[in-house]
Design an enzyme around this catalytic site. Structure first.
Site, PDB file in Angstrom:
ATOM      1  CE  LYS A 159      51.566  31.248  10.674  1.00 34.35           C
ATOM      2  NZ  LYS A 159      51.985  32.248  11.377  1.00 34.35           N
TER       3      LYS A 159
HETATM    4  N1  PPE Z   1      55.827  36.760  11.649  1.00 34.06           N
HETATM    5  C1  PPE Z   1      55.715  35.308  12.006  1.00 34.06           C
HETATM    6  C2  PPE Z   1      56.778  34.622  12.660  1.00 34.06           C
HETATM    7  C3  PPE Z   1      54.411  34.817  12.587  1.00 34.06           C
HETATM    8  O1  PPE Z   1      54.147  33.844  13.002  1.00 34.06           O
HETATM    9  C4  PPE Z   1      53.485  35.722  12.073  1.00 34.06           C
HETATM   10  C5  PPE Z   1      51.897  35.143  12.307  1.00 34.06           C
HETATM   11  C6  PPE Z   1      53.485  37.043  11.380  1.00 34.06           C
HETATM   12  C7  PPE Z   1      54.737  37.339  11.129  1.00 34.06           C
HETATM   13  C8  PPE Z   1      52.442  37.839  10.787  1.00 34.06           C
HETATM   14  O2  PPE Z   1      51.744  37.164   9.989  1.00 34.06           O
HETATM   15  P1  PPE Z   1      50.224  37.680   9.541  1.00 34.06           P
HETATM   16  O3  PPE Z   1      49.465  36.850  10.613  1.00 34.06           O
HETATM   17  O4  PPE Z   1      50.128  36.884   8.172  1.00 34.06           O
HETATM   18  O5  PPE Z   1      50.063  38.977   9.681  1.00 34.06           O
HETATM   19  N2  PPE Z   1      51.738  34.799  13.688  1.00 34.06           N
HETATM   20  C9  PPE Z   1      50.602  33.697  13.778  1.00 34.06           C
HETATM   21  C10 PPE Z   1      50.737  32.714  14.782  1.00 34.06           C
HETATM   22  C11 PPE Z   1      50.988  33.173  16.282  1.00 34.06           C
HETATM   23  C12 PPE Z   1      50.639  32.148  17.310  1.00 34.06           C
HETATM   24  O6  PPE Z   1      51.164  32.313  18.247  1.00 34.06           O
HETATM   25  O7  PPE Z   1      50.275  31.030  16.856  1.00 34.06           O
HETATM   26  C13 PPE Z   1      49.051  34.674  13.855  1.00 34.06           C
HETATM   27  O8  PPE Z   1      49.284  35.983  14.139  1.00 34.06           O
HETATM   28  O9  PPE Z   1      48.137  34.261  13.951  1.00 34.06           O
END
Ligand code: PPE
Length: 306
Positions: A159
């Site tokens: 991330k």
């Molecule tokens: N793909 C991306 C690109 C992504 O940013 C997230 C989380 C996910 C998949 C899902 O990952 P997880 O949260 O581990 O299930 N995105 C984070 C940021 C959102 C934001 O706008 O800031 C989140 O959901 O916290």
């Protein structure tokens, strides 16, 4: 939420005092890594969802960009708990962020190695990410005209702040076109994920999600949903998915910390199933909602009581 405390390099400071210099390296070059973690109210008190898993990913994201992390895993986890203990009741989301700060000489340049690494953990209110109504009725998504950077161009399992400009432009495009969210295809033209969510489809009772080589973040909610789906007796497979396979799915859903389990009602104006949350999505949503508030003993290890 501006009455919350923010953990900054080892100390809790007031919201208004959590500031950085304009020459902060990350502000110019995106040289930071972050996490998003939900906080839930349970019968036993406030709990942080899969805290350690998130902080392990945080440390790995730093490793991927050669950023030395100045804190150990247990220190970071404890810092998160401290922030939650000091947070007002509406605080439902933690944002750990590690970034290359300002070079003490005041010089600028791409090389980050002369800048200190700063670490902050903030607590904010997230609420429903894609929209409250969408959690039932299904979200309207469009395929972005921007593609997701390939695994050759970016570290997609980390991330990294700078990676998110791709999500930012795609999300703006979706909003301008009257949609809730964008679907990102990868350089091969197969389905990757949303701008901040992983994606799943259901076809004839089988649950399918893009494999990691499709260029997706290894989502922690993705993992929770795969576990729940298998426990509910469904087969889950990870494979490449095409855009038209999604159009013809019985159900499509997106998962993420912020998005939780969000059903998709239409993609590029093509109705998915009946255009609202389908039965399997609802079953997963229900189990997930129970798990995060401690009502499913099977998943209690996912909760870190503060
Ligand atoms: N793909 C991306 C690109 C992504 O940013 C997230 C989380 C996910 C998949 C899902 O990952 P997880 O949260 O581990 O299930 N995105 C984070 C940021 C959102 C934001 O706008 O800031 C989140 O959901 O916290």
């Amino acid at each position: 939420m501006n009455d919350s405390k923010i953990w900054m390099d080892g100390q809790l400071v007031d919201f208004k005092d959590a500031k950085v210099h304009v020459l902060t390296h990350c502000l110019h070059y995106g040289s930071g890594v972050f996490e998003g973690i939900r906080i839930y109210d349970t019968k036993k008190g406030r709990a942080i969802f899969r805290l350690e898993d998130h902080m392990v990913r945080f440390m790995n994201s730093a490793k991927a960009i050669s950023m030395p992390m100045p804190y150990e895993l247990d220190e970071l986890c404890e810092a998160c708990r401290e922030v939650v203990r000091a947070a007002p009741p509406e605080g439902d989301y933690l944002r750990p962020l590690a970034f290359f700060g300002m070079n003490p000489t005041g010089n600028i340049g791409v090389n980050p190695l002369k800048s200190p690494v700063n670490v902050v953990i903030a607590c904010t209110h997230m609420g429903a990410y894609v929209g409250k109504e969408q959690l039932e009725k299904g979200a309207k998504i469009i395929t972005s005209s921007w593609e997701k950077p390939s695994n050759r161009a970016a570290m997609l399992n980390a991330k990294v702040c700078g990676n998110y400009i791709n999500s930012v432009v795609a999300r703006v495009e979706a909003i301008k076109r009257g949609a809730d969210e964008a679907l990102m295809l990868n350089a091969n033209g197969t389905v990757a994920e949303g701008t901040g969510e992983n994606i799943f489809m259901v076809k004839k009772g089988l649950i399918i999600t893009p494999d990691l080589s499709s260029g997706v973040l290894e989502g922690i909610t993705r993992d929770s949903v795969m576990t729940i789906a298998k426990d509910l007796g469904y087969n889950v497979i990870e494979k490449q998915i095409t855009r038209s396979e999604l159009y013809l799915a019985d159900e499509v859903l997106m998962t993420g910390t912020a998005a939780e389990v969000t059903p998709i009602g239409s993609i590029d104006d093509v109705l998915i199933g009946e255009g609202k949350a389908g039965p399997i999505t609802k079953a997963i949503q229900k189990k997930f909602a129970a798990a995060v508030v401690g009502k499913e003993p099977k998943y209690k290890a996912w909760l870190d009581l503060v």
